[in-house]
Design an enzyme around this catalytic site. Sequence first.
Site, mmCIF file in Angstrom:
data_model
loop_
_atom_site.group_PDB
_atom_site.id
_atom_site.type_symbol
_atom_site.label_atom_id
_atom_site.label_comp_id
_atom_site.label_asym_id
_atom_site.label_seq_id
_atom_site.Cartn_x
_atom_site.Cartn_y
_atom_site.Cartn_z
ATOM 1 N N GLU A 151 23.851 78.849 48.016
ATOM 2 C CA GLU A 151 25.139 78.925 48.705
ATOM 3 C C GLU A 151 26.131 77.975 48.037
ATOM 4 O OE1 GLU A 151 26.278 81.071 51.079
ATOM 5 O OE2 GLU A 151 28.060 80.051 50.370
ATOM 6 N N ARG A 154 32.209 75.620 50.598
ATOM 7 C CA ARG A 154 32.693 74.243 50.774
ATOM 8 C C ARG A 154 33.009 74.024 52.244
ATOM 9 N NH1 ARG A 154 37.492 75.307 46.758
ATOM 10 N NH2 ARG A 154 37.136 77.300 47.775
ATOM 11 N N PHE A 249 39.408 70.279 40.704
ATOM 12 C CA PHE A 249 38.483 69.146 40.542
ATOM 13 C C PHE A 249 38.941 68.152 39.490
ATOM 14 C CE2 PHE A 249 34.802 69.464 43.268
ATOM 15 C CZ PHE A 249 35.088 70.662 43.897
ATOM 16 N N GLY A 257 31.765 62.398 47.804
ATOM 17 C CA GLY A 257 30.738 62.145 48.817
ATOM 18 C C GLY A 257 30.286 63.470 49.395
ATOM 19 N N CYS A 260 26.425 67.320 49.647
ATOM 20 C CA CYS A 260 25.971 68.073 48.469
ATOM 21 C C CYS A 260 25.999 67.254 47.184
ATOM 22 C CB CYS A 260 26.796 69.332 48.306
ATOM 23 S SG CYS A 260 26.399 70.533 49.588
HETATM 24 P P1 NAD Z 1 22.484 70.574 58.173
HETATM 25 O O1 NAD Z 1 21.790 69.292 58.271
HETATM 26 O O2 NAD Z 1 23.885 70.704 58.698
HETATM 27 O O3 NAD Z 1 21.626 71.720 58.855
HETATM 28 C C1 NAD Z 1 20.251 71.865 58.715
HETATM 29 C C2 NAD Z 1 19.700 72.372 60.045
HETATM 30 O O4 NAD Z 1 18.329 72.745 59.855
HETATM 31 C C3 NAD Z 1 19.719 71.325 61.158
HETATM 32 O O5 NAD Z 1 20.448 71.835 62.257
HETATM 33 C C4 NAD Z 1 18.255 71.119 61.499
HETATM 34 O O6 NAD Z 1 18.030 70.869 62.869
HETATM 35 C C5 NAD Z 1 17.649 72.442 61.060
HETATM 36 N N1 NAD Z 1 16.215 72.413 60.811
HETATM 37 C C6 NAD Z 1 15.516 71.520 60.075
HETATM 38 N N2 NAD Z 1 14.205 71.847 60.072
HETATM 39 C C7 NAD Z 1 14.085 72.972 60.814
HETATM 40 C C8 NAD Z 1 12.992 73.790 61.180
HETATM 41 N N3 NAD Z 1 11.753 73.525 60.762
HETATM 42 N N4 NAD Z 1 13.227 74.861 61.936
HETATM 43 C C9 NAD Z 1 14.469 75.144 62.376
HETATM 44 N N5 NAD Z 1 15.559 74.407 62.054
HETATM 45 C C10 NAD Z 1 15.362 73.343 61.288
HETATM 46 O O7 NAD Z 1 22.467 70.950 56.617
HETATM 47 P P2 NAD Z 1 23.500 71.862 55.812
HETATM 48 O O8 NAD Z 1 24.692 71.067 55.417
HETATM 49 O O9 NAD Z 1 23.696 73.172 56.494
HETATM 50 O O10 NAD Z 1 22.651 72.095 54.476
HETATM 51 C C11 NAD Z 1 21.516 72.938 54.461
HETATM 52 C C12 NAD Z 1 21.141 73.198 53.014
HETATM 53 O O11 NAD Z 1 22.188 73.899 52.348
HETATM 54 C C13 NAD Z 1 20.891 71.920 52.192
HETATM 55 O O12 NAD Z 1 19.891 72.185 51.258
HETATM 56 C C14 NAD Z 1 22.220 71.723 51.493
HETATM 57 O O13 NAD Z 1 22.088 71.002 50.309
HETATM 58 C C15 NAD Z 1 22.634 73.148 51.211
HETATM 59 N N6 NAD Z 1 24.075 73.355 51.064
HETATM 60 C C16 NAD Z 1 24.950 72.679 51.871
HETATM 61 C C17 NAD Z 1 26.314 72.916 51.729
HETATM 62 C C18 NAD Z 1 27.304 72.172 52.599
HETATM 63 O O14 NAD Z 1 28.500 72.209 52.263
HETATM 64 N N7 NAD Z 1 26.884 71.519 53.669
HETATM 65 C C19 NAD Z 1 26.787 73.844 50.787
HETATM 66 C C20 NAD Z 1 25.859 74.532 50.014
HETATM 67 C C21 NAD Z 1 24.504 74.285 50.152
#
Ligand code: NAD
Length: 429
Positions: A151, A154, A249, A257, A260
């Site tokens: 994914e 942003r 960028f 920060g 990611c």
């Molecule tokens: P987040 O912490 O907001 O969400 C993760 C969720 O997963 C939490 O709500 C947590 O309770 C849940 N979870 C954990 N273990 C679980 C399980 N066993 N069963 C059910 N739910 C469970 O994280 P995020 O920001 O959404 O990021 C998720 C992934 O996507 C990461 O690897 C991140 O690097 C990637 N990512 C994030 C972004 C971003 O902008 N935040 C963009 C691209 C990719």
Amino acid sequence: MDIGVIGAGYVGLVTAACFASLGSKVICVDKDREKIKSLKKGKVPIYEPGLEKVVKDGLSKKRLIFTTNINLAVKKSTIIFIAVGTPPKDNGEADLSYVEDVARKIAIEMPSYRLIVEKSTVPIRTGKKIEETVKANNRRRIKFDVASNPEFLREGQAINDFMHPDRIVIGVRSSKARDILTRLYENFKAPIIVTDIESAELIKHASNSFLATKISFMNSISNICEKCGADVIKVAKGMGLDRRIGKDFLSAGVGFGGFCFPKDLEAFIRISENVGYEFDILKAVKKVNDHQKMHFVKKIEEALWILSGKTVTVLGLSFKPNTDDIRYAPSIDIINMLKNEGVKIKVFDPKAMNNAKKVLTAVTFCKDVYSAVRNSDCLAIVTEWNEFKEMDLKRVKRLMRQPLIVDGRNIYNPNIVKKLGFKYIGIGR
Ligand code: NAD
């Protein structure tokens, strides 16, 4: 299509809500009971513009279901996205225990063919590990595929990024997995890049690291600008018009920060080491980023001479505007550095105050920008929210103890601010 999304965070929730809005039946699972309770009522626990509306729409059309029961999603959904967190361990490597946990549960419960898709950002070869885990726990030898679909959204513009991506990357090992995912994305107006799983995993890390490199490169240029009297904004403009470089960028600031860039950069450095390559460029990118925060604090110190006992107002706590996310936000490090020097801190952020209250102690949380600057010796801009660009600077000047702005995001025109009677210090200008 019937879709399960495991993890209802920034990525999982957006993925689930957007696929539901496009007509799929989606079951979104999270182990956090409070989160699911509030999502069932249509209340989104994070600040992401437009998300609540899409979630409410999905609920009312009965295309979006929230549950803590992963078995329900596994039983009903052919495609299961893993979107759980992959936080850093102490050594910088990604902690994949949540991913493993989910893979095991899917393996145990799946009643028939399932396509298990990595949406979380994971190290190269995680797909292979998921395949092995599912195989080991899949006693009934039910057929399955694993795919990678990183994914690139942003925070702050996640809905638009998800619906209108620059590209869709699909890493697969079978034509069945390729066909299912290309059909799922067929109405998106974006090129679909189909690769092997390892290349898809690498595309995500390489992209984030490259973007982080661009930021650290410009922050380095800003340091040169400060030493020789050039203006980094003009330099960035002159560089960005070259299509080979691009305009995005290229903003110098207090460093990157968020959930990611810092963690993915660290993870990529570790991944490279693990495969026998020292990624020196990325180590320098990290070093420049860490330095940039200290450099910002130094600027405040140079302007105030003695820090101890002074009051500094920090405007902006989220790692960027239009989100309430403070994970690895530069504001936290900057505030802690200032506090260590005996500075009294007053803060304001339009959306991230509640999250900040969980991690910041001994700072004064203010109700708006004007109460935050009252009797302050320095106004430090750390996040470039529009609200800060538009505030009444004449009023700010009247309220402050001394009229000093240290602008970590270059949001003000130095000439205008200086004319108003402020001492102004920007980045790289
Ligand atoms: P987040 O912490 O907001 O969400 C993760 C969720 O997963 C939490 O709500 C947590 O309770 C849940 N979870 C954990 N273990 C679980 C399980 N066993 N069963 C059910 N739910 C469970 O994280 P995020 O920001 O959404 O990021 C998720 C992934 O996507 C990461 O690897 C991140 O690097 C990637 N990512 C994030 C972004 C971003 O902008 N935040 C963009 C691209 C990719």
